[in-house]
Design a protein around this motif. Structure first.
Motif, PDB file in Angstrom:
ATOM      1  N   ARG A   1      47.794  39.720  37.251  1.00 19.04           N
ATOM      2  CA  ARG A   1      48.733  39.266  38.007  1.00 19.04           C
ATOM      3  C   ARG A   1      47.737  38.165  39.347  1.00 19.04           C
ATOM      4  N   GLY A   2      47.275  39.236  39.916  1.00 14.56           N
ATOM      5  CA  GLY A   2      46.912  39.555  41.334  1.00 14.56           C
ATOM      6  C   GLY A   2      46.184  37.993  40.772  1.00 14.56           C
ATOM      7  N   LEU A   3      45.179  37.192  40.233  1.00 12.81           N
ATOM      8  CA  LEU A   3      44.683  36.109  39.415  1.00 12.81           C
ATOM      9  C   LEU A   3      45.475  34.513  39.787  1.00 12.81           C
ATOM     10  N   ALA A   4      46.861  35.671  39.237  1.00 14.55           N
ATOM     11  CA  ALA A   4      48.207  34.409  38.919  1.00 14.55           C
ATOM     12  C   ALA A   4      47.898  34.351  40.022  1.00 14.55           C
ATOM     13  N   HIS A   5      48.637  34.812  41.372  1.00 17.53           N
ATOM     14  CA  HIS A   5      48.974  34.450  42.751  1.00 17.53           C
ATOM     15  C   HIS A   5      48.579  33.324  42.522  1.00 17.53           C
ATOM     16  N   GLU A   6      49.348  32.382  43.901  1.00 16.37           N
ATOM     17  CA  GLU A   6      48.273  30.450  43.982  1.00 16.37           C
ATOM     18  C   GLU A   6      47.446  31.271  45.245  1.00 16.37           C
ATOM     19  N   ASP A   7      48.052  32.506  46.359  1.00 18.58           N
ATOM     20  CA  ASP A   7      47.573  32.753  47.159  1.00 18.58           C
ATOM     21  C   ASP A   7      46.473  33.292  47.472  1.00 18.58           C
ATOM     22  N   PRO A   8      45.030  33.172  47.477  1.00 24.03           N
ATOM     23  CA  PRO A   8      43.337  34.604  46.879  1.00 24.03           C
ATOM     24  C   PRO A   8      43.361  35.227  47.854  1.00 24.03           C
ATOM     25  N   TRP A   9      44.059  35.585  48.638  1.00 26.74           N
ATOM     26  CA  TRP A   9      44.023  37.239  49.569  1.00 26.74           C
ATOM     27  C   TRP A   9      45.280  37.266  49.097  1.00 26.74           C
ATOM     28  N   GLU A  10      46.844  37.120  49.027  1.00 26.21           N
ATOM     29  CA  GLU A  10      48.214  38.214  48.596  1.00 26.21           C
ATOM     30  C   GLU A  10      47.300  38.478  46.879  1.00 26.21           C
ATOM     31  N   GLY A  11      46.865  37.690  46.407  1.00 24.00           N
ATOM     32  CA  GLY A  11      46.314  37.978  45.216  1.00 24.00           C
ATOM     33  C   GLY A  11      44.990  39.150  44.741  1.00 24.00           C
ATOM     34  N   LEU A  12      44.868  39.557  46.195  1.00 28.23           N
ATOM     35  CA  LEU A  12      43.725  40.471  46.032  1.00 28.23           C
ATOM     36  C   LEU A  12      43.861  41.413  46.965  1.00 28.23           C
TER      37      LEU A  12
ATOM     38  N   GLN B   1      36.402  44.462  31.459  1.00 27.56           N
ATOM     39  CA  GLN B   1      37.323  43.541  30.976  1.00 27.56           C
ATOM     40  C   GLN B   1      37.730  43.811  32.413  1.00 27.56           C
ATOM     41  N   SER B   2      38.295  45.053  33.162  1.00 25.03           N
ATOM     42  CA  SER B   2      38.736  44.902  34.673  1.00 25.03           C
ATOM     43  C   SER B   2      37.996  44.628  35.864  1.00 25.03           C
ATOM     44  N   ASP B   3      36.400  45.091  35.162  1.00 24.70           N
ATOM     45  CA  ASP B   3      34.771  44.370  35.956  1.00 24.70           C
ATOM     46  C   ASP B   3      35.221  43.003  36.168  1.00 24.70           C
ATOM     47  N   GLU B   4      35.603  42.353  34.999  1.00 24.00           N
ATOM     48  CA  GLU B   4      35.046  41.336  35.637  1.00 24.00           C
ATOM     49  C   GLU B   4      36.195  40.376  35.757  1.00 24.00           C
ATOM     50  N   LEU B   5      37.036  40.886  35.827  1.00 26.09           N
ATOM     51  CA  LEU B   5      38.419  40.414  36.675  1.00 26.09           C
ATOM     52  C   LEU B   5      38.521  40.417  37.804  1.00 26.09           C
ATOM     53  N   THR B   6      38.007  41.854  38.213  1.00 28.61           N
ATOM     54  CA  THR B   6      37.727  42.539  39.741  1.00 28.61           C
ATOM     55  C   THR B   6      36.376  41.619  40.379  1.00 28.61           C
ATOM     56  N   GLY B   7      36.234  41.138  39.584  1.00 22.54           N
ATOM     57  CA  GLY B   7      34.399  39.977  40.254  1.00 22.54           C
ATOM     58  C   GLY B   7      35.188  38.874  40.311  1.00 22.54           C
ATOM     59  N   ALA B   8      36.465  38.312  39.276  1.00 20.41           N
ATOM     60  CA  ALA B   8      36.759  37.103  39.662  1.00 20.41           C
ATOM     61  C   ALA B   8      38.109  36.591  40.508  1.00 20.41           C
ATOM     62  N   LEU B   9      38.495  38.218  40.717  1.00 23.02           N
ATOM     63  CA  LEU B   9      39.292  38.388  42.075  1.00 23.02           C
ATOM     64  C   LEU B   9      38.595  38.601  43.147  1.00 23.02           C
ATOM     65  N   VAL B  10      37.205  38.808  43.169  1.00 27.05           N
ATOM     66  CA  VAL B  10      36.735  39.012  44.929  1.00 27.05           C
ATOM     67  C   VAL B  10      36.356  37.176  44.645  1.00 27.05           C
ATOM     68  N   ALA B  11      35.629  37.008  43.623  1.00 26.12           N
ATOM     69  CA  ALA B  11      34.579  35.569  43.792  1.00 26.12           C
ATOM     70  C   ALA B  11      36.307  33.929  44.296  1.00 26.12           C
ATOM     71  N   ARG B  12      37.322  34.744  43.709  1.00 24.93           N
ATOM     72  CA  ARG B  12      37.779  33.586  44.488  1.00 24.93           C
ATOM     73  C   ARG B  12      38.450  33.813  45.757  1.00 24.93           C
ATOM     74  N   ALA B  13      38.595  34.938  45.940  1.00 24.24           N
ATOM     75  CA  ALA B  13      38.561  34.776  47.497  1.00 24.24           C
ATOM     76  C   ALA B  13      37.593  34.501  48.563  1.00 24.24           C
ATOM     77  N   HIS B  14      36.299  35.455  48.382  1.00 23.24           N
ATOM     78  CA  HIS B  14      35.528  34.373  48.367  1.00 23.24           C
ATOM     79  C   HIS B  14      34.894  32.900  48.644  1.00 23.24           C
ATOM     80  N   ALA B  15      35.053  32.039  47.852  1.00 20.66           N
ATOM     81  CA  ALA B  15      35.922  30.715  47.428  1.00 20.66           C
ATOM     82  C   ALA B  15      36.693  29.791  48.526  1.00 20.66           C
ATOM     83  N   ALA B  16      37.925  30.966  48.979  1.00 14.45           N
ATOM     84  CA  ALA B  16      38.757  30.368  49.752  1.00 14.45           C
ATOM     85  C   ALA B  16      38.860  30.603  51.608  1.00 14.45           C
ATOM     86  N   GLY B  17      37.025  31.585  51.799  1.00 13.78           N
ATOM     87  CA  GLY B  17      36.642  32.311  52.667  1.00 13.78           C
ATOM     88  C   GLY B  17      37.691  33.040  53.726  1.00 13.78           C
ATOM     89  N   VAL B  18      38.679  34.387  52.754  1.00 12.95           N
ATOM     90  CA  VAL B  18      39.238  35.542  53.223  1.00 12.95           C
ATOM     91  C   VAL B  18      38.879  35.929  53.467  1.00 12.95           C
TER      92      VAL B  18
END
Length: 226
Positions: free
Chosen positions: A80-91, A125-142
């Protein structure tokens, strides 16, 4: 009356009892840790101990099921966090949802029970999804550049426990529980704000995966301790 009709009320009652047992197990475990007794769990759930053992043959089996359900909930929160449009709000959604699930209390289960192959796969799987959330937030600079997914997992574990709320609950101080819950919400918000990019570097070095995962690996005790 068909067998299916006769079975329906019994099945519904069994499902209610199972939900009550899982809720009670999490609550008792949060307060008592690995010393949580089966009798205390059954009493809190309002069912007989025989009902518990008909559903779970051992306390380990009950905790395995509890951890499996938690893994499913963490995965859903991350998705659900990854589906959120905003990377910070998703995290933030992932972190706060995981905290609300009191996942931190389950950390004490590490090295106390066997993990099935399915549980390990869901954990990965949980680790991979958490890593994806963190990577997306990093890429967005948040998110602080030096924060890793292990940092996030350990933060959730720490904030998933509330010693003050647990102490007051154990003491029966219902008059102070709301105030303690409010204080906890503030602490969580303060911690989240600390994840934002800042000029100050975090102390030390990023924690390795072994700190988070290796403690779940069961090892034989030294010969002298047996």
């Amino acid at each position: 009356m068909s067998e299916r009709i006769r079975r329906a009320p019994r099945q519904a009652e069994a499902e209610r009892n199972d939900r009550a047992l899982l809720t009670a197990a999490r609550e008792v475990f949060t307060l008592d840790g690995t010393h949580a007794s089966v009798a205390a769990i059954a009493a809190r759930a309002g069912v007989g101990i025989g009902s518990l053992y008909r559903r779970y043959r051992t306390k380990e089996e009950l905790f395995q099921h509890l951890l499996s359900l938690s893994l499913d909930q963490w995965i859903e929160a991350a998705e659900r966090g990854l589906a959120h449009e905003d990377p910070w709000e998703g995290l933030v959604h992932y972190i706060t949802t995981s905290i609300e699930l009191s996942s931190g209390s389950l950390g004490a289960l590490a090295n106390t029970m066997a993990l099935t192959d399915e549980m390990l796969a869901r954990s990965n799987q949980s680790d991979e999804l958490t890593g994806a959330l963190v990577a997306r937030a990093h890429a967005a600079g948040v998110l602080r550049a030096e924060v890793t997914y292990i940092d996030i997992a350990l933060l959730i574990e720490q904030l998933g426990k509330s010693p003050l709320v647990e102490q007051l609950t154990r003491q029966g101080r219902t008059d102070l529980v709301d105030a303690a819950a409010n204080a906890r919400a503030r602490i969580i918000a303060i911690a989240l704000s600390g994840l934002r990019p800042a000029p100050e570097r975090l102390p030390g070095h990023p924690p390795g995966e072994e700190l988070f995962h290796e403690r779940w690996v069961q090892r034989e005790a030294p010969a002298g301790d047996r």
